[in-house]
Write a protein that holds these residues in place. Sequence first.
Motif, PDB file in Angstrom:
ATOM      1  N   PRO A  24      -0.570  11.164   0.923  1.00  0.00           N
ATOM      2  CA  PRO A  24       0.211   9.989   0.555  1.00  0.00           C
ATOM      3  C   PRO A  24       1.644  10.347   0.213  1.00  0.00           C
ATOM      4  O   PRO A  24       1.939  11.399  -0.336  1.00  0.00           O
ATOM      5  CB  PRO A  24      -0.532   9.451  -0.673  1.00  0.00           C
ATOM      6  CG  PRO A  24      -1.895  10.051  -0.588  1.00  0.00           C
ATOM      7  CD  PRO A  24      -1.717  11.371   0.054  1.00  0.00           C
ATOM      8  N   ASP A  45       1.129   7.079   4.236  1.00  0.00           N
ATOM      9  CA  ASP A  45       0.706   8.462   4.378  1.00  0.00           C
ATOM     10  C   ASP A  45       1.662   9.165   5.318  1.00  0.00           C
ATOM     11  O   ASP A  45       2.143   8.596   6.282  1.00  0.00           O
ATOM     12  CB  ASP A  45      -0.712   8.549   4.950  1.00  0.00           C
ATOM     13  CG  ASP A  45      -1.746   7.962   4.013  1.00  0.00           C
ATOM     14  OD1 ASP A  45      -1.432   7.865   2.831  1.00  0.00           O
ATOM     15  OD2 ASP A  45      -2.839   7.606   4.481  1.00  0.00           O
ATOM     16  N   THR A  91       0.851  -1.179   0.000  1.00  0.00           N
ATOM     17  CA  THR A  91       0.000   0.000   0.000  1.00  0.00           C
ATOM     18  C   THR A  91       0.889   1.231   0.000  1.00  0.00           C
ATOM     19  O   THR A  91       2.107   1.156   0.046  1.00  0.00           O
ATOM     20  CB  THR A  91      -0.900   0.022   1.245  1.00  0.00           C
ATOM     21  OG1 THR A  91      -0.063   0.024   2.404  1.00  0.00           O
ATOM     22  CG2 THR A  91      -1.808  -1.199   1.280  1.00  0.00           C
ATOM     23  N   THR A  92       0.263   2.384  -0.053  1.00  0.00           N
ATOM     24  CA  THR A  92       1.002   3.632  -0.044  1.00  0.00           C
ATOM     25  C   THR A  92       0.969   4.231   1.337  1.00  0.00           C
ATOM     26  O   THR A  92      -0.087   4.361   1.939  1.00  0.00           O
ATOM     27  CB  THR A  92       0.390   4.620  -1.060  1.00  0.00           C
ATOM     28  OG1 THR A  92       0.395   4.000  -2.337  1.00  0.00           O
ATOM     29  CG2 THR A  92       1.175   5.898  -1.104  1.00  0.00           C
ATOM     30  N   TRP A 151      -8.144   0.840   4.625  1.00  0.00           N
ATOM     31  CA  TRP A 151      -7.156   1.830   4.172  1.00  0.00           C
ATOM     32  C   TRP A 151      -6.920   1.701   2.673  1.00  0.00           C
ATOM     33  O   TRP A 151      -6.591   0.637   2.172  1.00  0.00           O
ATOM     34  CB  TRP A 151      -5.847   1.658   4.923  1.00  0.00           C
ATOM     35  CG  TRP A 151      -5.135   2.965   5.061  1.00  0.00           C
ATOM     36  CD1 TRP A 151      -4.352   3.575   4.140  1.00  0.00           C
ATOM     37  CD2 TRP A 151      -5.182   3.826   6.202  1.00  0.00           C
ATOM     38  NE1 TRP A 151      -3.886   4.764   4.621  1.00  0.00           N
ATOM     39  CE2 TRP A 151      -4.381   4.954   5.886  1.00  0.00           C
ATOM     40  CE3 TRP A 151      -5.796   3.764   7.441  1.00  0.00           C
ATOM     41  CZ2 TRP A 151      -4.194   5.999   6.773  1.00  0.00           C
ATOM     42  CZ3 TRP A 151      -5.614   4.816   8.332  1.00  0.00           C
ATOM     43  CH2 TRP A 151      -4.823   5.916   7.987  1.00  0.00           C
ATOM     44  N   GLY A 152      -7.091   2.810   1.961  1.00  0.00           N
ATOM     45  CA  GLY A 152      -6.896   2.818   0.525  1.00  0.00           C
ATOM     46  C   GLY A 152      -8.087   2.315  -0.260  1.00  0.00           C
ATOM     47  O   GLY A 152      -7.989   2.136  -1.484  1.00  0.00           O
TER      48      GLY A 152
END
Length: 426
Positions: free
Chosen positions: A20, A13, A10-11, A95-96
């Motif tokens: 992000p 934050d 995932t990215t 999340w995301g």
Amino acid sequence: MSVISSARPTTADDPATGTPSAAPVTRKRLVALDGLRFIAALAVIAAHFVGLNSHAWQDTNQATFPSIHYYSVYGIFGVEFFFLISGFVICMSCWGRTVGDFFVSRIVRLYPVYWAGILLIAVTQIEYPEPGTGPLKIGTILANLTMFNMPAMAPGMTVVVWTLWQEMRFYLLFCLVVWRGLTYRRVTIFCLLWLVGSFVANSADDKTLKLIFQPEYAEYFIAGIAIYLMHRFGPTMLTWGIVICCWALSMFAVQHRVSENMGAMGRKDLAWWPAQVIMTGCFVVIIALALGWLDWVRGKWITTLGAMTYPIYLIHHAVGLTVIRELSPTVAPYPLLFGTTLLMMLIAWLIHRWVERPLAPILKRGLKKAVAEMNALGGQPEKPRTSAPPVPAPAVPEPARAVDPSAADTLVLDLSSRWPQPPRAG
């Protein structure tokens, strides 16, 4: 209950800005979380089978299990442990993702097992009705199948459905921040606002505010969310402050619950401090999980136990106590207790294997397609319907007109101009 998702990049934050960054974060499956959920379910089973007076045994629970009755009573706080875990897991799994993804994941996770459990409970109650209860009505079954029987004021078919209603209200509230997009800043503000809202709801004693902000159990969901922020971004003074505040509130909440439930537990001498020790341990173990101290826990069998948690939690009270009530006249208490628990585990695994696993992918595909179609058509105006062209009326021939004799020469001249006449003779 909540699903434990895992293992995709995932990215990250930026905690300071909530935006992000380019640094990828790889989420490992938290196997220990599966085991903790199953332990919470076993604690609730112990409370219902041994701790609380269920009238399923031939004698009172205290007389039937004099050595373990007192301790098993505290298994009721497995429910609060579930709420703490749920805050952590829901924040992690959302999340995301979009609101549509969140909606699909919750339906797919909850409903196949729930439908199977309710139908099994219905068959059990029809075949072996509890003494003193009337016949089970089809309307009650249908209302329970929606999982919204409590707001519809329909009687629940098992006592555990009230916890599912608490979960559903948490999901609906958390949808607000999922809709905006989860960032560190937004989720932190959400936790703070929810905490304040729960205080206002309690102080105002307003039913609508209590329905929205859940002041009885909000501290557990909020703490779980904040602990996930510690897991994802690292602990900060702010997240520690939120968690410690929620823990302090839970210390009063469990003390109050022990006092309120002494009658149902069949104990007038029940101490509240063990409940506080147990709840403190729940907070500590989730924090340890978030900080990576339980990453050493491995094993496919633990994951299987985690998959069995939701179905066994759902059926154990209505089905398990029926088994105990029917067999307790002929089977000794301890063999019946352990045998019934193993039977519930077997049924839970069968529901997971033969209902959830085949049905969930089908339901997921259908819902994702429906959500995609809704999103594609949501912003388009409805096209006007085109009607068929009108059918022309049949032509009506004009009536023949009489020829005026005075116009005969004109007619001849007109014809002679079109067709030349032959020359006349001499």
